[in-house]
Design an enzyme around this catalytic site. Sequence first.
Site, mmCIF file in Angstrom:
data_model
loop_
_atom_site.group_PDB
_atom_site.id
_atom_site.type_symbol
_atom_site.label_atom_id
_atom_site.label_comp_id
_atom_site.label_asym_id
_atom_site.label_seq_id
_atom_site.Cartn_x
_atom_site.Cartn_y
_atom_site.Cartn_z
ATOM 1 N N ARG A 64 15.445 13.237 -0.539
ATOM 2 C CA ARG A 64 15.357 11.773 -0.577
ATOM 3 C C ARG A 64 15.036 11.238 0.820
ATOM 4 O O ARG A 64 14.327 10.259 0.991
ATOM 5 C CB ARG A 64 16.664 11.159 -1.109
ATOM 6 C CG ARG A 64 16.618 9.656 -1.149
ATOM 7 C CD ARG A 64 17.640 8.963 -2.070
ATOM 8 N NE ARG A 64 18.783 9.756 -2.436
ATOM 9 C CZ ARG A 64 19.877 9.919 -1.671
ATOM 10 N NH1 ARG A 64 19.951 9.338 -0.486
ATOM 11 N NH2 ARG A 64 20.873 10.653 -2.093
ATOM 12 N N LYS A 213 -4.084 2.426 -6.703
ATOM 13 C CA LYS A 213 -5.428 1.876 -6.842
ATOM 14 C C LYS A 213 -6.428 2.669 -5.984
ATOM 15 O O LYS A 213 -6.549 3.856 -6.174
ATOM 16 C CB LYS A 213 -5.391 0.377 -6.493
ATOM 17 C CG LYS A 213 -4.205 -0.372 -7.125
ATOM 18 C CD LYS A 213 -4.244 -0.442 -8.645
ATOM 19 C CE LYS A 213 -2.932 -0.888 -9.271
ATOM 20 N NZ LYS A 213 -2.411 -2.158 -8.792
HETATM 21 C C1 LIG Z 1 -1.162 -2.831 -8.733
HETATM 22 C C2 LIG Z 1 -0.839 -3.728 -7.617
HETATM 23 C C3 LIG Z 1 0.465 -3.832 -7.126
HETATM 24 C C4 LIG Z 1 1.634 -3.080 -7.741
HETATM 25 O O1 LIG Z 1 1.492 -1.713 -7.624
HETATM 26 P P1 LIG Z 1 2.092 -0.616 -8.660
HETATM 27 O O2 LIG Z 1 1.673 0.668 -8.063
HETATM 28 O O3 LIG Z 1 1.473 -0.906 -9.996
HETATM 29 O O4 LIG Z 1 3.570 -0.810 -8.689
HETATM 30 C C5 LIG Z 1 0.680 -4.663 -6.042
HETATM 31 N N1 LIG Z 1 -0.323 -5.375 -5.489
HETATM 32 C C6 LIG Z 1 -1.582 -5.310 -5.948
HETATM 33 C C7 LIG Z 1 -2.649 -6.120 -5.299
HETATM 34 C C8 LIG Z 1 -1.894 -4.486 -7.027
HETATM 35 O O5 LIG Z 1 -3.150 -4.439 -7.483
#
Ligand SMILES: *Cc1c(COP(=O)(O)O)cnc(C)c1O
Length: 397
Positions: A64, A213
């Site tokens: 952790r 992303k």
């Molecule tokens: C997807 C996204 C998040 C959240 O991320 P997760 O990995 O889905 O928890 C935060 N900010 C933006 C701009 C995003 O596109």
Amino acid sequence: MGNDRRISQIILMKKNKEQGFATRAIHCGQEPDPMTGAVTVPIYPTSTYVQQGIGQNKGYEYARVSNPTRTRLETNLAALEGGVAAPVFASGMAAINAVVSLLKSGDHVVCGNDLYGGTPRLFNNVMTGFGLEFTYIDTSEAQNVERAIRKNTRMVYVETPTNPLMRLSDLATISQICRQKKVSLVVDNTFMSPYFQQPLALGADMVVHSTTKFLNGHSDGLGGVVVCAKQEDADKLAFLQKAAGAILSPFECWLVLRGVKTLAARMEIHDRSGRIVADFLSKHKKVKAVFYPGLPDHPQHALARRQMSGFGAMITFETGSLKNANKMLKKVRVCSLGESLGGVETLISHPATMTHAGLGVKDRKAIGITDGLVRISVGIEDVDDILDDLDQALNVI
Ligand SMILES: *Cc1c(COP(=O)(O)O)cnc(C)c1O
């Protein structure tokens, strides 16, 4: 700001001089394994580490707190954003949760009013319960930020470009305001990735990403990171990894390490195809409006040129009605209808019923998210196939 910022900028300048972005993406933290020579960073699925004696270890005790695969990823992402450290978390939301956990009851945060839907959901439904206060404003006017800062404001939280309306905030101006008022500036840089936008170099204190992303880029792993300009913030976030435990697993770290190697190459294609698709949509007779910072008629096109080194893959356009949006979204074949963005495949979504459904009709209308709005994350398929697909889908409207 002081020394930490200056040191990190010097490191960044030196690194930039020595090595380009693509080289850092492939090699920083991704050095061959010293024991075996393995070119790819090993995955360490271990929860604990044998100690030689009391207090004697090789830098790792319990997973952790730290894990060698995670250390490699944190080194890599810090190098790409030019920060001193980049603690990674189990998702983008876990990273954002860690950032606001740096605050105390009674503290106030000034936020953009056009953020990723999950961010205000966390702020309003969870964090207000711990005594934090949030004010949502249009940060595309930097003066609005100055006006919204109060005595108890500790943080300004912005996303640029915003989701889904692609509004920009002027990071250099906002960071000057924040410095004057002694308030931290946090920027969610998920849409642009460090390849096209470097908020720390423009004066931000922390950069947040959903690594889910573009950084990972293959729609196969969730993750989040907070890149810090100051060691003080980095230490507090490392403590939160240990204390709260929402860390990224070794395998998911490895997925991002793998994905990030092609970040520069992918972003070049995302950007090239993004411009082509935006141009195509802006000339299409079924499309009523296109929101893309790369179009010369985008109201902040000049700022986009100044602040970003590319315009990216995110485009939003107006089909005129829910019925039109639904008709076209049912018809796409190369593009996939789904949440998320930043993957190699073109993803298309409907903000009003998907990412921004939680906002409610009134709030959505107030910021301009209409029922006919469609958002596209242009992938790296052959762009002609994307154009053909969009054309046949739009022509059923
Ligand atoms: C997807 C996204 C998040 C959240 O991320 P997760 O990995 O889905 O928890 C935060 N900010 C933006 C701009 C995003 O596109």
